[in-house]
Motif scaffolding. Structure first.
Motif, PDB file in Angstrom:
ATOM      1  N   ALA A   1       0.840  -1.207   0.000  1.00 44.47           N
ATOM      2  CA  ALA A   1       0.000   0.000   0.000  1.00 44.47           C
ATOM      3  C   ALA A   1       0.873   1.255   0.000  1.00 44.47           C
ATOM      4  CB  ALA A   1      -0.942  -0.008   1.204  1.00 44.47           C
ATOM      5  N   LYS A   2       1.970   1.231   0.763  1.00 44.72           N
ATOM      6  CA  LYS A   2       2.893   2.379   0.782  1.00 44.72           C
ATOM      7  C   LYS A   2       3.539   2.577  -0.582  1.00 44.72           C
ATOM      8  CE  LYS A   2       3.447   4.455   4.736  1.00 44.72           C
ATOM      9  NZ  LYS A   2       2.618   5.576   5.021  1.00 44.72           N
ATOM     10  N   LEU A   3       3.904   1.465  -1.218  1.00 38.52           N
ATOM     11  CA  LEU A   3       4.521   1.561  -2.534  1.00 38.52           C
ATOM     12  C   LEU A   3       3.542   2.158  -3.543  1.00 38.52           C
ATOM     13  CD1 LEU A   3       6.904   1.053  -4.412  1.00 38.52           C
ATOM     14  CD2 LEU A   3       6.042  -1.276  -4.753  1.00 38.52           C
ATOM     15  N   ILE A   4       2.285   1.778  -3.481  1.00 40.36           N
ATOM     16  CA  ILE A   4       1.268   2.341  -4.374  1.00 40.36           C
ATOM     17  C   ILE A   4       1.091   3.828  -4.096  1.00 40.36           C
ATOM     18  CG2 ILE A   4      -1.220   2.325  -4.892  1.00 40.36           C
ATOM     19  CD1 ILE A   4      -1.064  -0.765  -4.465  1.00 40.36           C
ATOM     20  N   ASP A   5       1.077   4.200  -2.810  1.00 39.83           N
ATOM     21  CA  ASP A   5       0.955   5.608  -2.444  1.00 39.83           C
ATOM     22  C   ASP A   5       2.164   6.398  -2.944  1.00 39.83           C
ATOM     23  OD1 ASP A   5      -0.272   7.829  -1.361  1.00 39.83           O
ATOM     24  OD2 ASP A   5       0.423   7.435   0.694  1.00 39.83           O
ATOM     25  N   LEU A   6       3.347   5.795  -2.844  1.00 34.44           N
ATOM     26  CA  LEU A   6       4.564   6.438  -3.350  1.00 34.44           C
ATOM     27  C   LEU A   6       4.477   6.630  -4.862  1.00 34.44           C
ATOM     28  CD1 LEU A   6       7.528   7.427  -2.946  1.00 34.44           C
ATOM     29  CD2 LEU A   6       8.218   5.040  -3.272  1.00 34.44           C
TER      30      LEU A   6
ATOM     31  N   PRO B   1       9.359  11.899  -2.900  1.00 33.78           N
ATOM     32  CA  PRO B   1       9.065  12.632  -1.660  1.00 33.78           C
ATOM     33  C   PRO B   1      10.324  12.811  -0.812  1.00 33.78           C
ATOM     34  CG  PRO B   1       8.333  10.359  -1.490  1.00 33.78           C
ATOM     35  CD  PRO B   1       8.805  10.551  -2.903  1.00 33.78           C
ATOM     36  N   ARG B   2      10.351  13.896  -0.048  1.00 27.92           N
ATOM     37  CA  ARG B   2      11.499  14.191   0.810  1.00 27.92           C
ATOM     38  C   ARG B   2      11.103  13.977   2.266  1.00 27.92           C
ATOM     39  NH1 ARG B   2      11.764  20.045  -1.681  1.00 27.92           N
ATOM     40  NH2 ARG B   2       9.599  19.691  -1.158  1.00 27.92           N
ATOM     41  N   TYR B   3      12.048  13.493   3.047  1.00 25.93           N
ATOM     42  CA  TYR B   3      11.777  13.356   4.474  1.00 25.93           C
ATOM     43  C   TYR B   3      12.318  14.565   5.238  1.00 25.93           C
ATOM     44  CZ  TYR B   3      16.563  11.663   5.335  1.00 25.93           C
ATOM     45  OH  TYR B   3      17.922  11.546   5.433  1.00 25.93           O
ATOM     46  N   LYS B   4      13.192  15.349   4.578  1.00 28.75           N
ATOM     47  CA  LYS B   4      13.640  16.637   5.119  1.00 28.75           C
ATOM     48  C   LYS B   4      13.124  17.700   4.156  1.00 28.75           C
ATOM     49  CE  LYS B   4      17.999  14.943   7.048  1.00 28.75           C
ATOM     50  NZ  LYS B   4      19.462  15.034   6.942  1.00 28.75           N
TER      51      LYS B   4
ATOM     52  N   GLU C   1       4.017  13.932   2.178  1.00 28.31           N
ATOM     53  CA  GLU C   1       5.357  13.866   1.603  1.00 28.31           C
ATOM     54  C   GLU C   1       6.364  13.401   2.645  1.00 28.31           C
ATOM     55  OE1 GLU C   1       8.651  16.457  -0.914  1.00 28.31           O
ATOM     56  OE2 GLU C   1       7.045  17.530   0.137  1.00 28.31           O
ATOM     57  N   HIS C   2       6.233  13.933   3.859  1.00 26.23           N
ATOM     58  CA  HIS C   2       7.152  13.557   4.927  1.00 26.23           C
ATOM     59  C   HIS C   2       7.042  12.069   5.236  1.00 26.23           C
ATOM     60  CE1 HIS C   2       8.279  13.167   9.289  1.00 26.23           C
ATOM     61  NE2 HIS C   2       9.384  13.648   8.751  1.00 26.23           N
ATOM     62  N   GLU C   3       5.830  11.578   5.357  1.00 27.04           N
ATOM     63  CA  GLU C   3       5.597  10.165   5.678  1.00 27.04           C
ATOM     64  C   GLU C   3       6.177   9.253   4.584  1.00 27.04           C
ATOM     65  OE1 GLU C   3       1.674   7.479   5.918  1.00 27.04           O
ATOM     66  OE2 GLU C   3       1.601   9.264   7.185  1.00 27.04           O
TER      67      GLU C   3
END
Length: 195
Positions: free
Chosen positions: A131-136, A147-150, A157-159
């Motif tokens: 599910a995360k891969l699909i969201d990505l 997406p960036r984590y910083k 985007e953070h998640e």
């Protein structure tokens, strides 16, 4: 005949729906008149598969079947004491099966329990990962960037950035499973380049 075939007194009692003491007494009397009965029993018992389904094992199996029938699912670890006991029993069976140590008799009998060989915790983790891969993938399609984590713009985007960063770390440490690595490479080949 069952005794000579190597069945234990308890197994015979269970199959005949008799008291164990009654069967035991009957066999003691029979041994007086049929010489070699005990030796034939012990030889047949030694030839049996050491991982044969015992009476206790069969009773646990029956409890699991009834539980699944009543609840529409396998026992979980967070239920009452009986449910936790059945959950542990299934975990032991699954481990034995996955290690190739389970007898064919047990494997066949467990066929009446749906999904018993599936590690439900791992299945849930794998579903969340997909599910995360699909969201990505949706995020990259929508914004045209990873997406960036910083320095992120939104919580989403953070998640996703943190999740992607964790995948990078697991890949570097060679801790990511092969199927996950293949899938993420197929869905987003550009994921290896950090943005």
């Amino acid at each position: 005949m069952m005794y000579e075939a190597g069945l234990t007194v308890r197994e015979i009692a269970d199959r005949c729906h008799q008291n164990v003491a009654t069967v035991h007494l009957h066999l003691q009397v029979r041994e007086k008149y049929q010489t070699g009965l005990r030796a034939a029993h012990e030889a047949a018992l030694n030839d049996r598969d050491p991982d044969r389904p015992s009476t206790k094992w069969r009773k646990c199996l029956e409890e699991v079947i009834h539980f699944q029938s009543d609840h529409g699912r396998l026992p979980r670890n967070e239920g009452d004491a009986q449910e936790q006991r059945l959950f542990s029993w299934i975990a032991v069976q699954r481990r034995s099966f996955n290690q190739g140590k389970m007898s064919k008799a047990k494997e066949t009998l467990l066929g009446s329990v749906s999904d018993w060989a599936t590690d439900t915790n791992q299945r849930d983790l794998d579903e969340r990962w997909r599910a995360k891969l699909i969201d990505l993938q949706d995020f990259v399609s929508e914004f045209g960037t990873m997406p960036r984590y910083k320095n992120f713009v939104s919580e989403r985007e953070h998640e996703l950035g943190v999740w992607l960063h964790n995948q990078h770390q697991r890949r570097t440490e060679k801790k990511i499973s092969e199927w996950r690595l293949e899938l993420i490479n197929a869905v987003l080949p550009e994921w290896k380049r950090r943005s």
